[in-house]
Each structure stands twice: as structure tokens, then as C-alpha cells.
Enzyme design. Structure first.
Site, PDB file in Angstrom:
ATOM      1  N   HIS A   1       0.854  -1.175   0.000  1.00  0.00           N
ATOM      2  CA  HIS A   1       0.000   0.000   0.000  1.00  0.00           C
ATOM      3  C   HIS A   1       0.895   1.232   0.000  1.00  0.00           C
ATOM      4  O   HIS A   1       1.635   1.455   0.957  1.00  0.00           O
ATOM      5  CB  HIS A   1      -0.912   0.001   1.226  1.00  0.00           C
ATOM      6  CG  HIS A   1      -1.793  -1.206   1.312  1.00  0.00           C
ATOM      7  ND1 HIS A   1      -2.976  -1.306   0.614  1.00  0.00           N
ATOM      8  CD2 HIS A   1      -1.650  -2.380   1.977  1.00  0.00           C
ATOM      9  CE1 HIS A   1      -3.535  -2.482   0.859  1.00  0.00           C
ATOM     10  NE2 HIS A   1      -2.737  -3.158   1.683  1.00  0.00           N
TER      11      HIS A   1
ATOM     12  N   ASP B   1       3.465  -4.897   2.717  1.00  0.00           N
ATOM     13  CA  ASP B   1       2.198  -4.343   3.174  1.00  0.00           C
ATOM     14  C   ASP B   1       2.279  -2.823   3.404  1.00  0.00           C
ATOM     15  O   ASP B   1       2.118  -2.043   2.483  1.00  0.00           O
ATOM     16  CB  ASP B   1       1.751  -5.074   4.440  1.00  0.00           C
ATOM     17  CG  ASP B   1       0.256  -4.950   4.697  1.00  0.00           C
ATOM     18  OD1 ASP B   1      -0.446  -4.412   3.838  1.00  0.00           O
ATOM     19  OD2 ASP B   1      -0.215  -5.407   5.759  1.00  0.00           O
TER      20      ASP B   1
ATOM     21  N   GLU C   1      -7.211 -12.469   6.885  1.00  0.00           N
ATOM     22  CA  GLU C   1      -6.150 -11.945   7.751  1.00  0.00           C
ATOM     23  C   GLU C   1      -6.687 -11.958   9.181  1.00  0.00           C
ATOM     24  O   GLU C   1      -6.296 -12.777   9.997  1.00  0.00           O
ATOM     25  CB  GLU C   1      -5.766 -10.533   7.315  1.00  0.00           C
ATOM     26  CG  GLU C   1      -4.673  -9.912   8.185  1.00  0.00           C
ATOM     27  CD  GLU C   1      -4.432  -8.446   7.894  1.00  0.00           C
ATOM     28  OE1 GLU C   1      -3.397  -7.938   8.348  1.00  0.00           O
ATOM     29  OE2 GLU C   1      -5.281  -7.806   7.246  1.00  0.00           O
TER      30      GLU C   1
END
Length: 339
Positions: free
Chosen positions: A16, A275, A197
Site C-alpha cells: 500500500h 504491506d 487476515e
């Protein structure tokens, strides 16, 4: 092993771009854009990055979002990440961005995407790092909001390879986004989604069967269902796992409890990714080293994560073959018999 991993050719598939905002950049952009932070110095900002739970992470993350205002901000953010990629021998990256985080506070969609794209183009031409761009919808917002965002993305169909779904799984079922994902597929976008997750294994099945994703972001709860693991193995559906993030955000209490090594051993197309690296403990080399140290995996096993990532990427076959050749060349050099 450390030297081997540092120079190992890598491919990142779960990143991200908003999560790469380092404390120093947050502080400088706040000054640039006259945004008031509840911190007096860079050291204060850096200390805030040592959060202890998910709510404090989201609070800090949203504060970081607030300093991103101009096209140059998004260019600078993306360029800084690409420099980290170069340092970590990342040959190809597939970057996610979250336009709704910005359009909801008055930043135009074009401002966000054009800044990112300019940096990606410069990264390819000057650093040799190939890329793809993924637009994520916020699952805590409505499907109508996602549909409006999809319409904003239509002029950029040739620049955005896929749509995704992120943010909290809790009380935000994937099923409410089936229409927008169907429309996105019809428009030519590939699809990915965060699932399994924090949420249950059923979310992974929903991502595969209802959203028809090409790969699952995270997906670590798959080991709760042997049938699902067998399906992932037989279908070669990739998982983009983020080890340091999973530990930092409390999915696993320590790296040695992570299931990534077990997934690799079972034949799942599992990959290593960073991430939100500025917030969650490190970039690609840091994640590779954390896994290697926790599980004492061999060099060929660590290289398998890179091989899987090339396979799972959204590159065309010739581009994948070229990356596989570069990886194989590196392995041949490192495993050449000693005479």
C-alpha cells in the site's frame, strides 16, 4: 544467508503506497502543506510509529494520509518507495493505492493517480523497476461509493491493472461488493482482495468464488480449512503474505508462530511482501530476513518465494520469463559447484 537475501531478485505484490510514509516524510509534508500534527519534532513522530494495537495503527495511518495533498506529494511518496525497492533488489512491484482515502477529503482522483504514475514511469526508466498499479476499494464504505470510484478510474484503464478490496474485514463482508467487482471485470480489470487476515476462512472462499480474484491478499487463515489449502495448491491461487505486518498488527504474537513456512512446504503459491512497511517493521529484505531467521529455511526455499511472486504477478508471459531468467542466473551463480 543475509548476503544471499539482500541481493536476491525480488518481486513485491502487496504494498500500500500510503503505508510507505516514513516519519521524516510525514513531518516534512505536514510543514510543506501546513498541516498541524500533534507532534513537535521528527523524533516525536518516529516514537508514534511504535504503536501497540490495531486502533492506534489506524489512527496514525489516517493522520499520515492527511499530509498528502498535491500531485508532487504522491510523486515523492512513490519515488521514495521505489528507491527502497532498488536498495532491496526488487525488480518488479505491484503497488496498491486507496483513492477513497483521498477523494473523501477533497483531493482529486487525478491528483493521486497522476503523481503515482509519474513516479512509476520514472522508476522504470531510471531505476529499471517494472510495475503495475492496483486500485483498492475500502470495504468499510458502501458499494455505491466503490462504484463511483470505479467510474473515476475508467479514464485510467490502461494504467490500472486491477481493483482490490482492503481495510477491516470485521463486519464488512465481501459479498456487498460483488456488483462492483463484476463491473470491474467486465471493464477489463483483474481482481484481488484482502481476505483471511483477521477475518474467518470463509472470507477467502468468498474472495475466490464470488469476487473471482486472481490472488488473495494475506489469506493466512486458509490453514483452518484443509480443503481450501488443497484448492490453493491445485489451482495455484497465490497468497500475498506480509510477515512483519502480521506480527506487528497482532495476527501472530511472534514470527515463529507464523504459518508462511508451512504454506510453502505444502506447495501453496505463497509470496513475501511488506504491506505497510513504514508502519509495520520493514521493507522486502527485512521481511525475507525475518522469515529466514524464524524458520531456518534454506537458500533455495527462500528463493522459492521470489519464484512464486514472479508466477503470481500480473506481468505478461514474456516479462515473467525474463524475470525468471534473472532469478535463475542469480541462483546459478550462488549454487555453482566448487571445484
Amino acid at each position: 544467508m543475509e548476503g544471499f537475501i539482500r541481493a536476491l531478485p525480488k518481486v513485491e505484490l502487496h504494498l500500500h503506497i500510503e503505508g510507505t510514509l516514513a516519519p521524516e516524510m510525514m513531518y516534512e509534508m505536514a510543514k510543506r502543506n501546513q498541516v498541524t500534527l500533534p507532534y513537535q519534532t521528527v523524533a516525536d513522530v518516529r516514537a508514534a510509529y511504535e504503536f501497540s494495537d490495531l486502533p492506534s495503527f489506524f489512527s496514525l495511518y489516517n493522520l499520515g494520509i492527511s499530509v498528502l495533498r498535491t500531485e508532487q506529494d504522491f510523486y515523492d511518496l512513490t519515488w521514495a518507495y521505489l528507491e527502497c525497492c532498488k536498495n532491496d533488489h526488487v525488480l518488479h512491484t505491484e503497488i496498491s493505492f486507496d483513492p477513497q482515502l483521498h477523494t473523501r477529503r477533497g483531493v482529486a482522483f487525478a491528483t493521486v493517480v497522476n503523481g503515482i504514475l509519474r513516479a512509476l514511469q520514472a522508476g522504470y526508466s531510471t531505476l529499471g523497476i517494472s510495475n503495475r498499479l492496483i486500485m483498492c476499494f475500502q470495504r468499510d464504505l458502501s458499494e455505491q461509493d466503490a462504484l463511483e470510484t470505479l467510474q473515476q478510474a475508467m479514464p485510467y484503464k490502461d494504467k490500472i491493472i486491477a481493483v482490490g478490496l482492503d481495510s477491516s474485514e470485521q463486519e464488512n463482508p465481501l459479498e456487498k461488493f460483488t456488483q462492483v467487482f463484476e463491473m470491474a471485470r467486465q471493464a477489463g480489470f483483474l481482481t484481488v482482495a484482502h481476505a483471511g487476515e483477521y477475518g474467518p476462512v470463509a472470507n477467502i472462499w468468498s474472495a475466490i468464488e464470488q469476487l473471482q480474484v486472481s490472488r488473495v491478499d494475506h489469506g493466512i487463515r486458509c490453514t483452518d480449512d484443509d480443503e481450501l489449502v488443497e484448492h490453493l495448491v491445485s489451482s495455484r491461487t497465490p497468497l500475498t503474505v506480509c510477515p512483519l505486518s502480521n506480527v506487528k498488527l497482532g495476527v501472530f504474537s511472534k514470527m515463529s508462530e507464523h504459518n508462511i513456512a508451512a504454506l510453502l512446504e505444502r506447495g501453496v503459491c505463497v509470496t513475501i511482501n511488506s504491506d505497510d512497511p513504514a508502519y509495520c517493521g520493514g521493507y522486502m529484505t527485512d521481511n525475507f530476513m525475518a522469515v529466514a531467521n524464524a524458520f531456518k529455511l534454506s537458500k533455495p526455499e527462500m528463493a522459492k518465494f521470489s519464484w512464486n511472486a514472479i508466477e503470481a504477478s500480473f506481468l505478461i508471459p514474456d516479462e515473467k520469463t525474463a524475470l525468471q531468467a534473472r532469478l535463475q542466473h542469480y541462483l546459478d551463480l550462488n549454487f555453482r559447484p566448487i571445484i
